[in-house]
Each structure stands twice: as C-alpha cells, then as structure tokens.
Design a protein around this motif. Structure first.
Motif, PDB file in Angstrom:
ATOM      1  N   ARG A   1       0.654  -1.417   0.146  1.00  0.00           N
ATOM      2  CA  ARG A   1       0.010  -0.027   0.506  1.00  0.00           C
ATOM      3  C   ARG A   1       0.864   1.247  -0.024  1.00  0.00           C
TER       4      ARG A   1
ATOM      5  N   ASP B   1      -4.976  -2.266  -8.543  1.00  0.00           N
ATOM      6  CA  ASP B   1      -5.378  -1.613  -7.086  1.00  0.00           C
ATOM      7  C   ASP B   1      -5.211  -2.150  -5.636  1.00  0.00           C
TER       8      ASP B   1
ATOM      9  N   GLU C   1      -6.102  -1.515  -3.207  1.00  0.00           N
ATOM     10  CA  GLU C   1      -7.523  -1.446  -2.344  1.00  0.00           C
ATOM     11  C   GLU C   1      -8.773  -2.349  -2.807  1.00  0.00           C
ATOM     12  N   LYS C   2      -8.851  -2.848  -3.321  1.00  0.00           N
ATOM     13  CA  LYS C   2      -9.273  -4.106  -4.191  1.00  0.00           C
ATOM     14  C   LYS C   2      -9.119  -5.129  -2.891  1.00  0.00           C
TER      15      LYS C   2
END
Length: 344
Positions: free
Chosen positions: A221, A262, A264-265
């Motif tokens: 992240r 992505d 966050e997924k």
C-alpha cells in the motif's frame, strides 16, 4: 446471556484492539440495553485498574473470576463501585486491586501461548514466542510496543517474540495479514511464511500465505517491501515492491513478475469485503468458509477449478451466495452453518 463471539469482541473493545467495524458492533450492542452498557463500563474499569499488559486477555474469564473476589480499591479508587448489574457476592480480599487484577488478567490469557522456535540464524532461536489467532468468522488486531499494527484475517495466526530485542523484528505468519510497520532505525521488520520472506523498514502491506495455496501473495500500500523465496539466503533473489505493486512467490518456482494492481481491492477484507480476481472456485469457497465460519460442499467437483472474478463490498453471506449461484449456474442449499452447491 452474552454469546461467546460477543465476549471475544468485548475483549478486543476494552483492550482497545478492535477494528472500526467491531467497535461499531459493540457500541450498537451497548445501545440495545442499559444492562449491556453497564457491563461494558464495568469491564473497562477492570482493565483500567489492572497492570498494563502487552496483549489481550479473555474478558469473559476475567469477569467471572472478578465476580468471585472482593477488591479493596485503595484510597485513590474508592469512587468506583461495580454497577447493580454485577450482583457479585464479594468474598476474600487481596492486598490491592492491582494485585488481584494481575492474577486475573495474567492467568486467563487466551489465544496466546508460549512456543519455541529453533531457526538457525534467526533472532528467535531458542526464544519464547507468543501466538495470536483470528478464528473463523473473525479478525484480530495486534499492536506492538514499537507502534506497529497487524490485522489478522479470519483463520490466520501470527507468532512473535514478547519483545523485539534482536537486530531484526521477526514474526511468523500463517494465513493473511495486513501490516502497518513503524520505521525502526536500521531494525528491519521481517515476515516469515512457508514460501516467502518479506522485509521492510517501515511501510503498509498485505501478505497472503494460506496453507491450502501454493503461492504467497504480497501487495504494498505504501513504502517499499523486499520479497524473496523463504529458502533463499541470497539478496539477488529478492524483488523490491513499491506502493500499488503486487507479486507472488510460488513454491518450487520462485518469484513471479511484479504487477501494478488496485491495492485497495486486495485490502477489501479489512472492511468486511471480498475480492476475487480470476481465482479457482475452490479457493473462493475456502475464503467464504473462513470469513463466515461455514462449511461448503460441492456435488459437481468439476466446477472447483473454474475461475471466478467478483468484488463484494461488506456483503452478507446470503448476498454472496446468490451471486455465486447465478455466476456459476449452480443451486445452493443452506442449513445452519452448512452449505451445499449442486447443479440445477
């Protein structure tokens, strides 16, 4: 009567180790009745009076034992009285409240036990380890003294030393966990799994290392993360990931190519969601079993290798089952905690 699952939530709530969604659940439960709210307030008082502990305790056992003792709170604590909801019959007296609560809280540690690790070259050689586990259907949060926070996904476990005294901060993961590592001056944080080792100085990243899967997945992240096969001691066999990047380490094959994703997924599980990207249906079912604490069987086993892609944002079990049923063209039958998929 308070259910066992709620006791475990209360445990994390009063020790300030619960996730935001768990905190909201406890607060809704407190709003249901004044008795619930009084119980939580009394548990908070017990925790405040107890000596500081590094990790959580079994609140239900602590409370039941607490009810069996009369506690002399001492001059500075006589303002606190257990609420009428307690109805405890006080019996014996120990010298101070802290002494009693020390016995209570230390004696009822749950989900933590001492283990020994014989790992050559590791700071954990011949060192006692603690063990934290998130049960099926739950998540767990662990806070370390250096400020590092770990969130365990359902059916996952983490082993770690009581203190990070060596040159490295090393932990051992089975399952899936999200790490927010506080930078330590020249003191790397290392996550060991069955197939891969992940090393950082300070960053936010996710590691997925289920026993049932041949690959370990790492997604970043923030910050930088070095990933290498667990069997390799050579730094040139490692890859460096930055924010938004993902890599897999496959047993017997090594590190795959770095992908931009992505992230966050991949972290939807933190907020109660699910994310599947072209995953075999059997792996999808395993994740659902862990998340919702159910048992799933499939009559037509040929469907288990069919890839499945979907995103669920904080869905309940029934909605997930309906989507799976429609997507895979299967019927399902649910009875209590058992689910069976079959052909129409």
């Amino acid at each position: 009567m308070v259910k066992q699952q709620m006791w475990r939530l209360l445990q994390r709530y009063v020790t300030n180790n619960c996730l935001p969604e768990e905190r909201r659940k406890v607060e809704r439960w407190m709003d249901e009745s004044s008795e619930n709210r009084r119980l939580v307030n009394d548990l908070k008082q017990i925790w405040k009076l107890s000596p500081e502990e590094e990790f959580g305790v079994n609140v239900e056992d602590a409370w039941n034992r607490f009810r069996m003792h009369e506690i002399d709170p001492g001059p500075s604590r006589k303002h606190w009285k257990p609420s009428s909801a307690v109805n405890q019959r006080m019996v014996t007296v120990l010298s101070t409240a802290a002494a009693v609560l020390l016995v209570i809280f230390v004696g009822v540690l749950s989900s933590h036990y001492l283990d020994e690790q014989q790992a050559g070259g590791s700071q954990l050689h011949d060192t006692e380890l603690k063990h934290s586990t998130a049960r099926r259907g739950e998540k767990a949060r662990i806070s370390f003294s250096d400020g590092t926070v770990v969130v365990l996904n359902a059916a996952s476990s983490l082993r770690y030393p009581k203190r990070f005294d060596g040159a490295n901060r090393e932990v051992y993961l089975k399952g899936e966990a999200y790490f927010e590592v506080v930078p330590g001056a020249d003191k790397p944080f290392i996550v060991h799994t069955k197939t891969a080792d992940v090393e950082v100085l300070g960053t936010k990243f996710n590691v997925r290392a289920w026993d049932e899967e041949t690959a370990v997945d790492v997604g970043v992240r923030e910050g930088k993360v070095a990933v290498k096969p667990a069997s390799s001691i050579r730094s040139e066999n490692s890859v460096l990931l930055t924010g938004g990047q993902h890599v897999s380490v496959v047993k017997g094959k090594g590190v795959t190519g770095i992908e931009n994703v992505d992230i966050e997924k991949h972290l939807l599980w933190l907020s109660g969601g699910l994310y599947f990207d072209n995953e075999p249906f059997k792996q999808v079912l395993l994740q659902i079993e862990r998340k919702f604490d159910v048992q799933i069987s499939v009559k037509d086993t040929s469907i288990l290798d069919v890839p499945f892609t979907s995103t669920f944002s904080d869905e309940n079990l029934e909605n997930v089952l309906k989507v799976l049923s429609a997507s895979m063209k299967m019927n399902y039958r649910k009875k209590n905690q058992e689910i069976e998929f079959s052909k129409p």
